[in-house]
Motif scaffolding. Structure first.
Motif, mmCIF file in Angstrom:
data_model
loop_
_atom_site.group_PDB
_atom_site.id
_atom_site.type_symbol
_atom_site.label_atom_id
_atom_site.label_comp_id
_atom_site.label_asym_id
_atom_site.label_seq_id
_atom_site.Cartn_x
_atom_site.Cartn_y
_atom_site.Cartn_z
ATOM 1 N N LEU A 26 29.014 28.196 40.549
ATOM 2 C CA LEU A 26 28.724 28.518 41.952
ATOM 3 C C LEU A 26 29.432 29.781 42.443
ATOM 4 N N SER A 27 30.365 30.284 41.635
ATOM 5 C CA SER A 27 31.041 31.534 42.044
ATOM 6 C C SER A 27 30.190 32.775 41.713
ATOM 7 N N ASP A 28 29.116 32.526 40.959
ATOM 8 C CA ASP A 28 28.217 33.622 40.604
ATOM 9 C C ASP A 28 27.505 34.098 41.870
ATOM 10 N N PRO A 29 27.459 35.397 42.146
ATOM 11 C CA PRO A 29 26.808 35.919 43.353
ATOM 12 C C PRO A 29 25.333 35.576 43.443
ATOM 13 N N ALA A 30 24.728 35.186 42.324
ATOM 14 C CA ALA A 30 23.305 34.851 42.341
ATOM 15 C C ALA A 30 23.037 33.616 43.205
ATOM 16 N N TRP A 31 24.063 32.778 43.408
ATOM 17 C CA TRP A 31 23.877 31.530 44.195
ATOM 18 C C TRP A 31 24.084 31.771 45.694
ATOM 19 N N ALA A 32 24.405 32.938 46.073
ATOM 20 C CA ALA A 32 24.628 33.235 47.478
ATOM 21 C C ALA A 32 23.303 33.489 48.187
ATOM 22 N N TRP A 33 23.076 32.809 49.305
ATOM 23 C CA TRP A 33 21.855 32.976 50.091
ATOM 24 C C TRP A 33 21.957 34.272 50.914
ATOM 25 N N ASN A 34 20.809 34.968 50.917
ATOM 26 C CA ASN A 34 20.760 36.107 51.819
ATOM 27 C C ASN A 34 20.811 35.580 53.257
ATOM 28 N N PRO A 35 21.345 36.333 54.136
ATOM 29 C CA PRO A 35 21.484 35.863 55.506
ATOM 30 C C PRO A 35 20.146 35.421 56.123
ATOM 31 N N GLY A 36 20.136 34.227 56.734
ATOM 32 C CA GLY A 36 18.983 33.695 57.458
ATOM 33 C C GLY A 36 17.894 33.111 56.596
ATOM 34 N N VAL A 37 18.006 33.280 55.263
ATOM 35 C CA VAL A 37 16.924 32.804 54.392
ATOM 36 C C VAL A 37 16.899 31.251 54.327
ATOM 37 N N GLN A 38 18.045 30.659 54.119
ATOM 38 C CA GLN A 38 18.093 29.158 53.998
ATOM 39 C C GLN A 38 17.575 28.498 55.266
ATOM 40 N N GLU A 39 18.036 28.979 56.434
ATOM 41 C CA GLU A 39 17.634 28.378 57.693
ATOM 42 C C GLU A 39 16.116 28.517 57.907
ATOM 43 N N LYS A 40 15.591 29.671 57.505
ATOM 44 C CA LYS A 40 14.157 29.891 57.698
ATOM 45 C C LYS A 40 13.333 28.941 56.820
ATOM 46 N N VAL A 41 13.755 28.772 55.563
ATOM 47 C CA VAL A 41 13.000 27.906 54.645
ATOM 48 C C VAL A 41 13.071 26.438 55.095
ATOM 49 N N ILE A 42 14.268 25.994 55.478
ATOM 50 C CA ILE A 42 14.439 24.580 55.895
ATOM 51 C C ILE A 42 13.612 24.302 57.144
ATOM 52 N N SER A 43 13.584 25.221 58.088
ATOM 53 C CA SER A 43 12.797 25.037 59.296
ATOM 54 C C SER A 43 11.322 24.917 58.969
ATOM 55 N N GLU A 44 10.874 25.724 57.966
ATOM 56 C CA GLU A 44 9.473 25.701 57.608
ATOM 57 C C GLU A 44 9.068 24.384 56.937
ATOM 58 N N TYR A 46 7.431 18.162 55.015
ATOM 59 C CA TYR A 46 7.887 17.827 53.666
ATOM 60 C C TYR A 46 9.126 16.944 53.728
ATOM 61 N N VAL A 47 10.005 17.274 54.639
ATOM 62 C CA VAL A 47 11.254 16.519 54.821
ATOM 63 C C VAL A 47 11.502 16.371 56.309
ATOM 64 N N VAL A 48 12.535 15.619 56.628
ATOM 65 C CA VAL A 48 12.951 15.463 58.016
ATOM 66 C C VAL A 48 14.370 15.968 58.139
ATOM 67 N N ASP A 49 14.741 16.300 59.346
ATOM 68 C CA ASP A 49 16.082 16.820 59.585
ATOM 69 C C ASP A 49 17.123 15.793 59.153
ATOM 70 N N GLY A 50 18.019 16.184 58.315
ATOM 71 C CA GLY A 50 19.044 15.284 57.805
ATOM 72 C C GLY A 50 18.551 14.433 56.663
ATOM 73 N N GLY A 51 17.312 14.619 56.225
ATOM 74 C CA GLY A 51 16.741 13.804 55.164
ATOM 75 C C GLY A 51 16.372 14.637 53.955
#
Length: 511
Positions: A428-446, A452-457
């Motif tokens: 996990l210390s490899d920089p490849a595992w670092a999310w670009n800013p705002g990308v994770q939040e955008k995908v989860i919201s979509e 597909y999933v629910v919040d917290g699920g």
């Protein structure tokens, strides 16, 4: 004393002319002896000529023989009225002495008395008797008085015969009555004892006892009413009646007699679940009382078990049919309660009803399961279609992944299915595992928006690195629109694989 006086040899009374009896001693000189008296004792000069005897008399003793008018030479006293009554009383009080013996105790009548009794009322011609006297004494024309002793004795004999006969009759009657009473007493005793078990005392009534047995014994006891034996026998009889009444009442609560003799029948079952109105015996005085109380307890427990089961069964079965939607939980409760019912016939009847309920419940469960699966399939298909649509749109918007050198690529899969590729080592210390800013939040919201999933699920798991880009797999951990009917044990469920630099994601559904 003058030559014409005669005296009583007992008291010295001087007889007057014509006086035959001593007024003091009641002595007299019999006619047959007066004619032989010397002149100095008795004078018959005035006796009528018809009484004189021309034949010279034989010499006689100088002293006359005096006799009691009512006695013989054997000393006796005349029976008075009081003595006669006393004799009668003594006779009545005798209990065993036969009348013949009593008659034998009457004084024996001497021959002299018999001769006296046989004296005729006709004047007896007496030979003239003379004696020398200084002056003539007029002859006595009065014949000797007849003794009353024969009348008294005859009266006593008659009384003895009459009352003795009455005594004999009464004695025989009493004897007959005693014998009858004894027979009736024995019969009543036997009748009461025959109501009970042998060698058990008067505690447990015999097996198979009936009302006719009780009535017969009561009739035998009633025959002794008015006797000394009646009260005790009737008391015992009433106790038997009381025990029989209780025995009959408790046996009536069961389909067959539950008490037989001194035993409680184990396979006897109550008729129904109606409330038992019988009360326990308190205090218990004997073995029957304890047996009776144990039977009441048994009857109460059986009735309670039946009533409890029926109350539960009404929730499942009414109007001779199973209710429209019987509860599985209520059914299970009824099954447990049925086990408490002892009557095998009643249990079999109730079990048949529960079997009908069970069939309905099974059919309902099958229908419900089919409907659930059908609904899940529908929801899954709809979610999948929605996901594919959204994925296609996302791919159209972000289908190009630019690496650091600006070229585009599509990551490879393991066997052509997404979610199966996994690097051997994850650093996990490899920089490849670092999310670009705002990308994770955008995908989860979509993906939440698409269902597909629910919040917290959900959860993100790092899986592999390709061309310096980290790829995460998204898993659903709770039911969502895509997975509405999934069971808890089925989670987590794979959804899509996400590029942590661009937000591109791809799953196994159609694009």
């Amino acid at each position: 004393m003058t030559s014409n006086e005669k005296k009583c040899p007992n008291c010295g009374h001087v007889f007057k002319p014509g006086e035959t009896y001593c007024p003091n001693c009641d002595l007299f000189v019999p006619f047959d002896e007066q004619k032989n008296l010397p002149n100095d004792t008795i004078t018959n000069s005035n006796e009528p000529t018809s009484y004189k005897n021309d034949t010279p008399s034989e010499p006689s003793p100088s002293i006359p023989t005096f006799k009691h008018r009512n006695r013989t030479s054997v000393e006796e006293t005349p029976a008075t009225e009081e003595e006669i009554v006393e004799t009668q009383s003594d006779m009545e009080e005798a209990t065993e002495k036969p009348i013949i013996e009593e008659l034998s105790e009457i004084e024996t009548i001497s021959p002299v008395e018999v001769e006296t009794f046989k004296e005729s009322d006709e004047p007896v011609e007496e030979q003239p008797q003379t004696r020398v006297t200084d002056s003539p004494t007029p002859p006595s024309n009065e014949p000797p008085k007849k003794s009353n002793k024969n009348k008294i004795l005859v009266g006593i004999i008659v009384l003895l015969i009459v009352f003795g006969g009455g005594y004999v009759y009464n004695s025989q009657k009493k004897q007959n009555e005693l014998e009858t009473t004894l027979k009736l007493t024995t019969s009543a005793e036997d009748a009461i004892q025959n109501l009970y078990m042998k060698n058990q005392g008067e505690v447990f009534l015999k097996k198979g006892i009936s009302q006719s047995d009780i009535t017969s014994a009561e009739d035998k006891v009633k025959e002794l009413k008015g006797t000394e034996q009646y009260d005790k026998l009737n008391e015992r009889m009433q106790q038997a009646v009381k025990t029989f009444t209780r025995l009959t009442a408790i046996n009536e609560a069961f389909k067959k007699p539950v008490i037989e003799g001194n035993q409680l029948i184990n396979d006897a079952y109550v008729k129904d679940d109606t409330k038992l109105t019988l009360e326990a015996i308190d205090p218990e005085e004997n073995g029957f009382d304890k047996l009776y109380n144990d039977t009441i307890k048994e009857a109460t427990e059986q009735k309670t078990a039946i009533k409890t089961f029926k109350t539960t069964l009404e929730k499942l079965y009414r109007d001779d049919k199973v209710v429209s939607e019987p509860s599985k939980q209520v059914y299970n409760e009824a099954v447990k309660q049925l086990a408490d019912i002892k009557d095998p016939e009643l249990k079999a009847e109730f079990q048949k009803i529960l079997d009908d309920v069970s069939k309905i419940i099974d059919e309902q469960e099958k229908k419900a399961e089919a409907a659930r699966k059908e609904e899940e399939e529908k929801q899954a298909a709809a979610a999948k279609a929605e996901a594919e649509k959204n994925t296609q749109q996302s791919q159209n918007n972000n289908n190009t992944n630019t690496a650091q050198n600006g070229s585009s690529f599509t990551p490879s899969t393991n066997g052509g299915r997404w979610g199966t590729r996994q690097d051997a080592t994850i650093d996990l210390s490899d920089p490849a595992w670092a999310w670009n800013p705002g990308v994770q939040e955008k995908v989860i919201s979509e993906v939440i928006k698409r269902g597909y999933v629910v919040d917290g699920g959900y959860t993100l798991v790092p899986k592999f690195i390709e061309n310096g880009v980290g790829f995460y797999d998204l898993y659903a951990t709770k039911n969502s629109k895509l997975f509405p009917n999934s069971k808890p044990e089925e989670f987590p469920i794979y959804v899509v694989t996400i590029n942590d630099k661009t937000g591109w994601f791809k799953g196994n559904g159609p694009n």
